[in-house]
Scaffold this motif. Structure first.
Motif, PDB file in Angstrom:
ATOM      1  N   GLY A  76     -36.435   6.434   3.317  1.00 31.61           N
ATOM      2  CA  GLY A  76     -37.615   5.583   3.108  1.00 31.61           C
ATOM      3  C   GLY A  76     -37.615   4.606   2.251  1.00 31.61           C
ATOM      4  O   GLY A  76     -37.734   3.302   2.413  1.00 31.61           O
ATOM      5  N   ALA A  77     -36.849   4.752   0.880  1.00 28.62           N
ATOM      6  CA  ALA A  77     -36.599   3.662  -0.112  1.00 28.62           C
ATOM      7  C   ALA A  77     -35.384   2.680   0.476  1.00 28.62           C
ATOM      8  O   ALA A  77     -35.530   1.510   0.307  1.00 28.62           O
ATOM      9  CB  ALA A  77     -35.755   4.404  -1.407  1.00 28.62           C
ATOM     10  N   MET A  78     -34.341   3.128   1.227  1.00 27.65           N
ATOM     11  CA  MET A  78     -33.694   2.171   1.935  1.00 27.65           C
ATOM     12  C   MET A  78     -34.565   1.236   2.877  1.00 27.65           C
ATOM     13  O   MET A  78     -34.062   0.143   3.028  1.00 27.65           O
ATOM     14  CB  MET A  78     -32.299   2.874   2.525  1.00 27.65           C
ATOM     15  CG  MET A  78     -31.492   3.779   1.862  1.00 27.65           C
ATOM     16  SD  MET A  78     -30.276   4.597   2.646  1.00 27.65           S
ATOM     17  CE  MET A  78     -29.614   3.406   3.711  1.00 27.65           C
ATOM     18  N   ILE A  79     -35.216   1.644   3.674  1.00 23.44           N
ATOM     19  CA  ILE A  79     -35.784   0.950   4.779  1.00 23.44           C
ATOM     20  C   ILE A  79     -36.887  -0.141   3.783  1.00 23.44           C
ATOM     21  O   ILE A  79     -36.849  -1.191   4.262  1.00 23.44           O
ATOM     22  CB  ILE A  79     -36.805   1.863   5.702  1.00 23.44           C
ATOM     23  CG1 ILE A  79     -35.968   2.487   6.372  1.00 23.44           C
ATOM     24  CG2 ILE A  79     -37.774   0.870   6.377  1.00 23.44           C
ATOM     25  CD1 ILE A  79     -36.631   3.526   7.343  1.00 23.44           C
ATOM     26  N   CYS A  80     -37.476   0.528   2.721  1.00 20.51           N
ATOM     27  CA  CYS A  80     -38.318  -0.503   2.093  1.00 20.51           C
ATOM     28  C   CYS A  80     -37.381  -1.722   1.076  1.00 20.51           C
ATOM     29  O   CYS A  80     -37.914  -2.868   1.252  1.00 20.51           O
ATOM     30  CB  CYS A  80     -39.297   0.238   0.828  1.00 20.51           C
ATOM     31  SG  CYS A  80     -40.405   1.337   1.440  1.00 20.51           S
ATOM     32  N   VAL A  81     -36.401  -1.278   0.868  1.00 17.45           N
ATOM     33  CA  VAL A  81     -35.320  -2.399   0.099  1.00 17.45           C
ATOM     34  C   VAL A  81     -35.222  -3.290   1.023  1.00 17.45           C
ATOM     35  O   VAL A  81     -35.197  -4.552   0.958  1.00 17.45           O
ATOM     36  CB  VAL A  81     -34.339  -1.688  -0.448  1.00 17.45           C
ATOM     37  CG1 VAL A  81     -33.257  -2.720  -0.985  1.00 17.45           C
ATOM     38  CG2 VAL A  81     -34.694  -0.757  -1.779  1.00 17.45           C
ATOM     39  N   LEU A  82     -34.488  -2.891   2.473  1.00 11.15           N
ATOM     40  CA  LEU A  82     -34.272  -3.884   3.459  1.00 11.15           C
ATOM     41  C   LEU A  82     -35.371  -4.769   3.793  1.00 11.15           C
ATOM     42  O   LEU A  82     -35.050  -5.821   3.968  1.00 11.15           O
ATOM     43  CB  LEU A  82     -33.588  -3.035   4.593  1.00 11.15           C
ATOM     44  CG  LEU A  82     -32.394  -2.329   4.387  1.00 11.15           C
ATOM     45  CD1 LEU A  82     -32.148  -1.333   5.514  1.00 11.15           C
ATOM     46  CD2 LEU A  82     -31.285  -3.288   4.147  1.00 11.15           C
ATOM     47  N   GLN A  83     -36.756  -4.321   3.823  1.00  8.86           N
ATOM     48  CA  GLN A  83     -37.604  -4.960   4.391  1.00  8.86           C
ATOM     49  C   GLN A  83     -38.156  -5.941   3.062  1.00  8.86           C
ATOM     50  O   GLN A  83     -38.448  -7.078   3.300  1.00  8.86           O
ATOM     51  CB  GLN A  83     -38.863  -4.072   4.585  1.00  8.86           C
ATOM     52  CG  GLN A  83     -40.397  -4.805   4.869  1.00  8.86           C
ATOM     53  CD  GLN A  83     -40.184  -5.601   6.149  1.00  8.86           C
ATOM     54  OE1 GLN A  83     -39.118  -5.191   6.811  1.00  8.86           O
ATOM     55  NE2 GLN A  83     -41.114  -6.545   6.527  1.00  8.86           N
ATOM     56  N   GLN A  84     -38.007  -5.522   1.979  1.00 13.76           N
ATOM     57  CA  GLN A  84     -38.342  -6.597   0.837  1.00 13.76           C
ATOM     58  C   GLN A  84     -37.058  -7.758   0.699  1.00 13.76           C
ATOM     59  O   GLN A  84     -37.567  -8.850   0.372  1.00 13.76           O
ATOM     60  CB  GLN A  84     -38.077  -5.738  -0.600  1.00 13.76           C
ATOM     61  CG  GLN A  84     -39.134  -4.922  -0.644  1.00 13.76           C
ATOM     62  CD  GLN A  84     -39.156  -4.134  -2.246  1.00 13.76           C
ATOM     63  OE1 GLN A  84     -38.085  -3.777  -2.707  1.00 13.76           O
ATOM     64  NE2 GLN A  84     -40.131  -3.768  -2.769  1.00 13.76           N
ATOM     65  N   GLN A  85     -35.907  -7.365   0.797  1.00 18.46           N
ATOM     66  CA  GLN A  85     -34.790  -8.314   0.875  1.00 18.46           C
ATOM     67  C   GLN A  85     -34.791  -9.088   1.980  1.00 18.46           C
ATOM     68  O   GLN A  85     -34.795 -10.409   1.825  1.00 18.46           O
ATOM     69  CB  GLN A  85     -33.474  -7.741   0.622  1.00 18.46           C
ATOM     70  CG  GLN A  85     -33.525  -6.903  -0.491  1.00 18.46           C
ATOM     71  CD  GLN A  85     -33.646  -7.737  -2.069  1.00 18.46           C
ATOM     72  OE1 GLN A  85     -33.131  -8.671  -1.915  1.00 18.46           O
ATOM     73  NE2 GLN A  85     -34.130  -7.217  -2.765  1.00 18.46           N
ATOM     74  N   PHE A  86     -34.970  -8.569   3.363  1.00 20.34           N
ATOM     75  CA  PHE A  86     -34.557  -9.417   4.527  1.00 20.34           C
ATOM     76  C   PHE A  86     -36.015  -9.688   5.200  1.00 20.34           C
ATOM     77  O   PHE A  86     -35.804 -10.419   6.387  1.00 20.34           O
ATOM     78  CB  PHE A  86     -33.521  -8.902   5.284  1.00 20.34           C
ATOM     79  CG  PHE A  86     -32.243  -8.507   4.600  1.00 20.34           C
ATOM     80  CD1 PHE A  86     -31.428  -9.505   4.211  1.00 20.34           C
ATOM     81  CD2 PHE A  86     -31.993  -7.116   3.980  1.00 20.34           C
ATOM     82  CE1 PHE A  86     -30.364  -9.420   3.582  1.00 20.34           C
ATOM     83  CE2 PHE A  86     -30.652  -7.114   3.302  1.00 20.34           C
ATOM     84  CZ  PHE A  86     -29.905  -8.138   3.213  1.00 20.34           C
ATOM     85  N   GLY A  87     -37.010  -8.936   5.095  1.00 22.15           N
ATOM     86  CA  GLY A  87     -38.094  -9.134   5.818  1.00 22.15           C
ATOM     87  C   GLY A  87     -38.141  -8.851   7.345  1.00 22.15           C
ATOM     88  O   GLY A  87     -38.450  -9.656   8.346  1.00 22.15           O
ATOM     89  N   VAL A 144     -42.707   4.983   3.739  1.00 18.95           N
ATOM     90  CA  VAL A 144     -42.737   3.513   4.280  1.00 18.95           C
ATOM     91  C   VAL A 144     -44.216   3.135   4.382  1.00 18.95           C
ATOM     92  O   VAL A 144     -44.659   1.797   4.070  1.00 18.95           O
ATOM     93  CB  VAL A 144     -41.957   3.453   5.502  1.00 18.95           C
ATOM     94  CG1 VAL A 144     -42.123   2.305   6.285  1.00 18.95           C
ATOM     95  CG2 VAL A 144     -40.417   3.635   5.468  1.00 18.95           C
ATOM     96  N   VAL A 145     -45.099   3.961   4.877  1.00 21.60           N
ATOM     97  CA  VAL A 145     -46.399   3.510   5.235  1.00 21.60           C
ATOM     98  C   VAL A 145     -47.096   3.362   3.685  1.00 21.60           C
ATOM     99  O   VAL A 145     -47.892   2.310   3.585  1.00 21.60           O
ATOM    100  CB  VAL A 145     -47.175   4.435   5.964  1.00 21.60           C
ATOM    101  CG1 VAL A 145     -48.791   4.316   5.823  1.00 21.60           C
ATOM    102  CG2 VAL A 145     -46.673   4.889   7.345  1.00 21.60           C
ATOM    103  N   LEU A 146     -47.022   4.171   2.808  1.00 18.52           N
ATOM    104  CA  LEU A 146     -47.705   4.011   1.402  1.00 18.52           C
ATOM    105  C   LEU A 146     -46.983   2.806   0.720  1.00 18.52           C
ATOM    106  O   LEU A 146     -47.854   1.964   0.031  1.00 18.52           O
ATOM    107  CB  LEU A 146     -47.358   5.457   0.523  1.00 18.52           C
ATOM    108  CG  LEU A 146     -47.984   6.604   0.884  1.00 18.52           C
ATOM    109  CD1 LEU A 146     -47.741   7.772  -0.002  1.00 18.52           C
ATOM    110  CD2 LEU A 146     -49.662   6.367   1.129  1.00 18.52           C
ATOM    111  N   SER A 147     -45.932   2.516   0.785  1.00 21.26           N
ATOM    112  CA  SER A 147     -45.480   1.390   0.341  1.00 21.26           C
ATOM    113  C   SER A 147     -45.675  -0.142   1.017  1.00 21.26           C
ATOM    114  O   SER A 147     -46.017  -1.074   0.334  1.00 21.26           O
ATOM    115  CB  SER A 147     -43.754   1.247   0.346  1.00 21.26           C
ATOM    116  OG  SER A 147     -43.127   2.380  -0.324  1.00 21.26           O
TER     117      SER A 147
END
Length: 413
Positions: free
Chosen positions: A342-353, A41-44
């Motif tokens: 981590g990938a799931m959290i990043c995808v959720l952040q990308q889609q929904f902020g 998450v942090v690196l992304s």
């Protein structure tokens, strides 16, 4: 290797004789999972901010910038315009003059850098996407106009809708003496603002874009330039063209791409990213100590199994391989779960902020933390966790050497 893996897998998912071992084993997997997830998450997020900053800088910085190696200016005739224009991939070449000038608007004053550009600048610059007010107009009906950085506009109290007010620009004269009147030491030119841009604070509080002829008149330049900015075709090979341009321009000019123009900034951004990576890896190393405790207790819990295996002819190498594989399974299962989460959290952040930067509004360019996942980050994190897990697994396995020298027999049970 199939037998150690089979037995280790049975040990991993089977219930131990002491519940505390089950709890510690679960904590070990959870610790590795959370640490791995945090790294991803942090690196992304760092990648997202880096991509954002690069996109902002790219809207202002040219793809290729040619400037003199020595001194501030060079004669325009000394630059090989025709030869470089003939290169495949070169779209535009913009003549540039940059100088500092004192600006006055009403009673406000501010020292800014004027960047004079020719008419080709508006054809390739991405600055039009960064305008917060007005439009990207540098000349209209033979009248010069300025595109002002938002920070400069703030300090001047600039109102781009006030067509009756001008920005007064002052620059030292190059040819005449001061004389009795100090005002004679300065050239003055008036210009009206047509727009305000916002790229990044360093640019916004520094630059004002003006026509090249306006700069020549204000600073008494004839044929001098400070740099040439080049735009390239989208499919052009920047590195190859940079090398060709450098060869044609000769040793009197330095040719820089966007990365080299902001080399210090990009180096700092990469250093911060990998510094955070090392810090989180160290935290993950501490969390992985649970694996050492889990395997140590498992070795003690499985003394009877070790005795049975020895009576069946298993050697020390096979027994060590079983518990080493057990430790790796704990680490790798946590690593894979962490990568997935981590990938799931990043995808959720990308889609929904989900995580906002300014929850109650603000002036930042984006509302939510930017996220950009890279395959290399997943690979580096997986390798890092695997190495830490291997080290953590080796330490308790070494204690088997002491058990090997103990007299373990079935009769003792």
């Amino acid at each position: 290797m199939k037998l150690p893996l089979f037995i280790a897998w049975r040990y991993l998912k089977s219930k131990k004789s002491h519940n505390v071992i089950n709890y510690i084993s679960g904590i070990s997997v959870a610790g590795v999972t959370i640490g791995t997830m945090a790294l991803i998450v942090v690196l992304s997020v760092f990648n997202g901010f880096e991509s954002l900053v690069v996109s902002l800088f790219n809207s202002f910085d040219p793809q290729i910038k040619v400037s003199p190696v020595r001194g501030k200016t060079f004669e325009a005739d000394s630059y090989p315009w025709a030869e470089i224009s003939a290169l495949k991939g070169v779209q535009h070449q913009t003549a540039v003059i940059e100088e500092k000038a004192l600006l006055r608007y009403g009673k406000a004053q501010f020292l800014a850098t004027l960047k004079g550009v020719d008419s080709s600048y508006t054809e390739w610059t991405g600055l039009d996407t960064m305008l917060t007010a007005g439009s990207l107009i540098l000349e209209f009906k033979d009248q010069p106009f300025a595109i002002v950085g938002q920070g400069v506009a703030y300090y001047l109290g600039l109102n781009p809708d006030d067509y009756n007010s001008f920005i007064e620009a002052y620059a030292p004269r190059r040819t005449s003496s001061i004389g009795a009147n100090p005002e004679n030491a300065f050239n003055r030119s008036d210009i009206r603002a047509s727009g305000i841009f916002s790229v990044q604070q360093d640019f916004d509080t520094k630059y004002v874009i003006v026509p090249l002829d306006f700069m020549k008149e204000l600073f008494e330049y004839n044929n001098e330039l400070t740099s040439i900015e080049l735009s390239l075709e989208p499919t052009a090979d920047t590195e190859a063209l940079q090398e060709k341009i450098s060869h044609i321009a000769g040793t009197e000019f330095q040719v820089k791409n966007r990365l080299q123009q902001q080399e210090t900034l990009y180096r700092i951004m990469h250093s911060e990213k990998w510094a955070i990576f090392l810090i989180l890896s160290f935290i993950l190393l501490i969390a992985t100590f649970n694996v050492i405790g889990t395997l140590s207790m498992l070795v003690l819990d499985k003394k009877k199994d070790i005795a049975v295996l020895r009576s069946l002819g298993a050697g020390s190498r096979l027994i060590r391989a079983i518990f080493l594989t057990e430790g790796l399974l704990v680490s790798l299962s946590g690593a894979l779960a962490g990568l997935l989460l981590g990938a799931m959290i990043c995808v959720l952040q990308q889609q929904f902020g989900i995580v906002k930067i300014n929850a109650e509004g603000g002036s930042f360019l984006i509302n939510a933390y930017p996220v950009l996942m890279k395959f290399t980050d997943f690979l580096y994190v997986f390798l890092t966790v695997s190495c830490i897990g291997l080290i953590a697994a080796v330490i308790p396995v070494l204690s088997l050497n002491r058990i090997n020298h103990e007299r373990i027999s079935l009769s003792s049970y």
